[in-house]
Design an enzyme around this catalytic site. Sequence first.
Site, PDB file in Angstrom:
ATOM      1  N   SER A  86      41.527  56.052  35.429  1.00 44.93           N
ATOM      2  CA  SER A  86      42.974  56.145  35.700  1.00 44.93           C
ATOM      3  C   SER A  86      43.675  56.006  34.353  1.00 44.93           C
ATOM      4  O   SER A  86      43.063  55.536  33.379  1.00 44.93           O
ATOM      5  CB  SER A  86      43.450  55.025  36.634  1.00 44.93           C
ATOM      6  OG  SER A  86      43.588  53.805  35.912  1.00 44.93           O
TER       7      SER A  86
ATOM      8  N   TYR B  45      45.937  53.856  33.615  1.00 38.89           N
ATOM      9  CA  TYR B  45      45.930  52.421  33.297  1.00 38.89           C
ATOM     10  C   TYR B  45      44.622  52.057  32.580  1.00 38.89           C
ATOM     11  O   TYR B  45      44.634  51.421  31.530  1.00 38.89           O
ATOM     12  CB  TYR B  45      46.078  51.573  34.584  1.00 38.89           C
ATOM     13  CG  TYR B  45      45.416  50.235  34.438  1.00 38.89           C
ATOM     14  CD1 TYR B  45      45.975  49.260  33.606  1.00 38.89           C
ATOM     15  CD2 TYR B  45      44.186  49.955  35.041  1.00 38.89           C
ATOM     16  CE1 TYR B  45      45.330  48.047  33.406  1.00 38.89           C
ATOM     17  CE2 TYR B  45      43.542  48.754  34.850  1.00 38.89           C
ATOM     18  CZ  TYR B  45      44.118  47.805  34.032  1.00 38.89           C
ATOM     19  OH  TYR B  45      43.479  46.612  33.805  1.00 38.89           O
ATOM     20  N   HIS B  46      43.484  52.446  33.177  1.00 40.72           N
ATOM     21  CA  HIS B  46      42.197  52.091  32.568  1.00 40.72           C
ATOM     22  C   HIS B  46      42.067  52.729  31.179  1.00 40.72           C
ATOM     23  O   HIS B  46      41.500  52.136  30.266  1.00 40.72           O
ATOM     24  CB  HIS B  46      41.036  52.525  33.469  1.00 40.72           C
ATOM     25  CG  HIS B  46      40.893  51.693  34.725  1.00 40.72           C
ATOM     26  ND1 HIS B  46      41.409  52.085  35.939  1.00 40.72           N
ATOM     27  CD2 HIS B  46      40.306  50.503  34.947  1.00 40.72           C
ATOM     28  CE1 HIS B  46      41.128  51.165  36.857  1.00 40.72           C
ATOM     29  NE2 HIS B  46      40.462  50.190  36.287  1.00 40.72           N
TER      30      HIS B  46
ATOM     31  N   THR C 109      39.142  45.573  30.777  1.00 42.67           N
ATOM     32  CA  THR C 109      38.668  45.877  32.129  1.00 42.67           C
ATOM     33  C   THR C 109      37.293  46.524  32.085  1.00 42.67           C
ATOM     34  O   THR C 109      36.997  47.308  31.177  1.00 42.67           O
ATOM     35  CB  THR C 109      39.674  46.802  32.855  1.00 42.67           C
ATOM     36  OG1 THR C 109      39.084  47.256  34.072  1.00 42.67           O
ATOM     37  CG2 THR C 109      40.063  48.012  32.039  1.00 42.67           C
TER      38      THR C 109
ATOM     39  N   LYS D 259      43.652  50.680  28.561  1.00 40.54           N
ATOM     40  CA  LYS D 259      42.824  49.523  28.208  1.00 40.54           C
ATOM     41  C   LYS D 259      41.713  49.936  27.239  1.00 40.54           C
ATOM     42  O   LYS D 259      41.260  49.151  26.417  1.00 40.54           O
ATOM     43  CB  LYS D 259      42.207  48.906  29.460  1.00 40.54           C
ATOM     44  CG  LYS D 259      43.208  48.205  30.336  1.00 40.54           C
ATOM     45  CD  LYS D 259      43.582  46.872  29.719  1.00 40.54           C
ATOM     46  CE  LYS D 259      44.324  46.010  30.685  1.00 40.54           C
ATOM     47  NZ  LYS D 259      44.495  44.644  30.269  1.00 40.54           N
TER      48      LYS D 259
HETATM   49  N1  USQ Z   1      39.376  50.553  47.110  1.00 41.08           N
HETATM   50  C1  USQ Z   1      39.124  50.805  48.452  1.00 41.08           C
HETATM   51  N2  USQ Z   1      40.060  50.425  49.355  1.00 41.08           N
HETATM   52  C2  USQ Z   1      41.228  49.800  48.994  1.00 41.08           C
HETATM   53  C3  USQ Z   1      41.465  49.542  47.628  1.00 41.08           C
HETATM   54  C4  USQ Z   1      40.527  49.939  46.714  1.00 41.08           C
HETATM   55  O1  USQ Z   1      38.078  51.351  48.815  1.00 41.08           O
HETATM   56  O2  USQ Z   1      42.026  49.487  49.891  1.00 41.08           O
HETATM   57  C5  USQ Z   1      38.357  50.916  46.095  1.00 41.08           C
HETATM   58  C6  USQ Z   1      38.886  51.760  44.951  1.00 41.08           C
HETATM   59  O3  USQ Z   1      38.863  53.141  45.300  1.00 41.08           O
HETATM   60  C7  USQ Z   1      37.941  51.400  43.832  1.00 41.08           C
HETATM   61  C8  USQ Z   1      37.586  49.944  44.110  1.00 41.08           C
HETATM   62  O4  USQ Z   1      37.931  49.721  45.478  1.00 41.08           O
HETATM   63  O5  USQ Z   1      36.767  52.155  43.904  1.00 41.08           O
HETATM   64  C9  USQ Z   1      38.333  48.951  43.249  1.00 41.08           C
HETATM   65  O6  USQ Z   1      39.703  49.202  43.375  1.00 41.08           O
HETATM   66  P1  USQ Z   1      40.815  48.089  43.042  1.00 41.08           P
HETATM   67  O7  USQ Z   1      42.134  48.645  43.471  1.00 41.08           O
HETATM   68  O8  USQ Z   1      40.397  46.773  43.585  1.00 41.08           O
HETATM   69  O9  USQ Z   1      40.659  47.961  41.466  1.00 41.08           O
HETATM   70  P2  USQ Z   1      41.105  48.896  40.262  1.00 41.08           P
HETATM   71  O10 USQ Z   1      42.112  49.913  40.639  1.00 41.08           O
HETATM   72  O11 USQ Z   1      39.872  49.408  39.614  1.00 41.08           O
HETATM   73  O12 USQ Z   1      41.826  47.861  39.320  1.00 41.08           O
HETATM   74  C10 USQ Z   1      41.652  46.450  39.438  1.00 41.08           C
HETATM   75  C11 USQ Z   1      42.819  45.755  38.726  1.00 41.08           C
HETATM   76  C12 USQ Z   1      42.764  46.093  37.246  1.00 41.08           C
HETATM   77  C13 USQ Z   1      41.396  45.716  36.694  1.00 41.08           C
HETATM   78  C14 USQ Z   1      40.301  46.414  37.480  1.00 41.08           C
HETATM   79  C15 USQ Z   1      38.900  46.040  37.075  1.00 41.08           C
HETATM   80  O13 USQ Z   1      44.057  46.177  39.284  1.00 41.08           O
HETATM   81  O14 USQ Z   1      43.804  45.411  36.562  1.00 41.08           O
HETATM   82  O15 USQ Z   1      41.311  46.114  35.351  1.00 41.08           O
HETATM   83  O16 USQ Z   1      40.433  46.042  38.868  1.00 41.08           O
HETATM   84  S1  USQ Z   1      37.767  47.378  37.292  1.00 41.08           S
HETATM   85  O17 USQ Z   1      37.843  47.869  38.667  1.00 41.08           O
HETATM   86  O18 USQ Z   1      36.431  46.900  36.976  1.00 41.08           O
HETATM   87  O19 USQ Z   1      38.186  48.441  36.398  1.00 41.08           O
END
Ligand code: USQ
Length: 381
Positions: free
Chosen positions: A179, A181-182, A144, A185
């Site tokens: 997090s 989870y992260h 990730t 990874k």
């Molecule tokens: N966010 C909002 N509103 C929402 C949901 C999320 O503002 O309703 C924000 C979060 O706070 C965050 C961003 O959007 O800043 C991304 O959140 P996300 O829930 O889309 O992604 P994340 O929790 O980071 O995890 C997801 C996948 C994970 C993957 C990761 C890539 O679930 O498996 O590894 O994206 S990354 O984000 O680059 O780490």
Amino acid sequence: MRILILGGDGYLGWPTAMYLSRRGHEVAVVDNYFRRRACIELNREPLIALPNLNRRATLWERVSGHRLTVHIGDVCDYPFLLQVFREFEPDAVVHYAEQPAAPYSMMGHRQAVFTLTNNLVSTTNLIFAVKECNPACHIVKLGTMGVYGTPNIDIEEGYLEVEHKGRRHRFLYPKTPGSLYHLTKAQDGDLLYFYCRMWPIRVTDLNQGPVYGLTTGESAEDERLLPMFNYDDVFGTVLNRFLVQAVAGVPLTVYGQGGQTRGYLNIQDTLACVELALLHPPAPGEYQVFNQFVETFSVNDLARKVQDAGRALDLRVEVQHLPNPRREAEEHYYNPAQTGLLSLGLKPHYLDEATLCRMVQLVQKYRDQIQPELIFPQVRW
Ligand code: USQ
């Protein structure tokens, strides 16, 4: 190639299995249905109900003529994994068999221990199975972009050249995940890098950003082949959630100021990237890292785009800034490199209005199945 997909029932695993089998590879899938069970347990079921993995494989064979072998079992069970390796003799393994949700990992002690155990033991078992059965077998692990966090300097692709007191050394890029989870990874990446230095195994780590989309070329033939699409606060990723919120008439849930910037990609590009990685294995003993995303957007950018698409479809889409349930920077520098996969030939899909409208229209078909009470964020850290 003979390709084993661990986590073959999930949002990305299943489309990957169909995509690779259609492209002439022999594919076997493994899954223990963790995600399905967790969705039921937490009452956060996907938008579209899907047949089980065996039934989906049968359906896929009927529409495409390609056979997928299905193994239901747990990658954390080493004798089971060894048996699958000995039966299928893979040339490459795609490892998706991890607990993938940041909010799930932060719910409490039980979920923390599960995430740590599942993600690190599955990776360790995979490394040992490869060493024992066929060290030439290429491990492609889904990582990730979140392992890097949001540092105030450019993010490089996996490694960083450091000059210190006149001497230079190449280290893994420093990791500051946001997090548990992260963090797992980051740790599974460290495990793979460690064993690449100990043994002549070959590993590619794909540091992927948040993925969006519901369809791939292969699921067009029958909606029961669609990916497992979550829009809830635990398993749904931000843009997929916004698509459902736009259709449900729920204001888009921007967390905090909405300046959080990430590297996004269409689910179709995930599949292409995984195949490119499979076709370009590193040398024995090498840990190769690619940053897997296409475009960077802030949450506010995504909300504006969904609002524009909504307008084009006569939907009234509002935005609501909620108190951020996560600890994360809401305004920050973000400039990650992503040249590796492009140089291997990736032809990206960009997030334009037509793509957004098509995704919203597909969600509209399932409008009656949306449960608005699953949308509001419940997990805080
Ligand atoms: N966010 C909002 N509103 C929402 C949901 C999320 O503002 O309703 C924000 C979060 O706070 C965050 C961003 O959007 O800043 C991304 O959140 P996300 O829930 O889309 O992604 P994340 O929790 O980071 O995890 C997801 C996948 C994970 C993957 C990761 C890539 O679930 O498996 O590894 O994206 S990354 O984000 O680059 O780490």
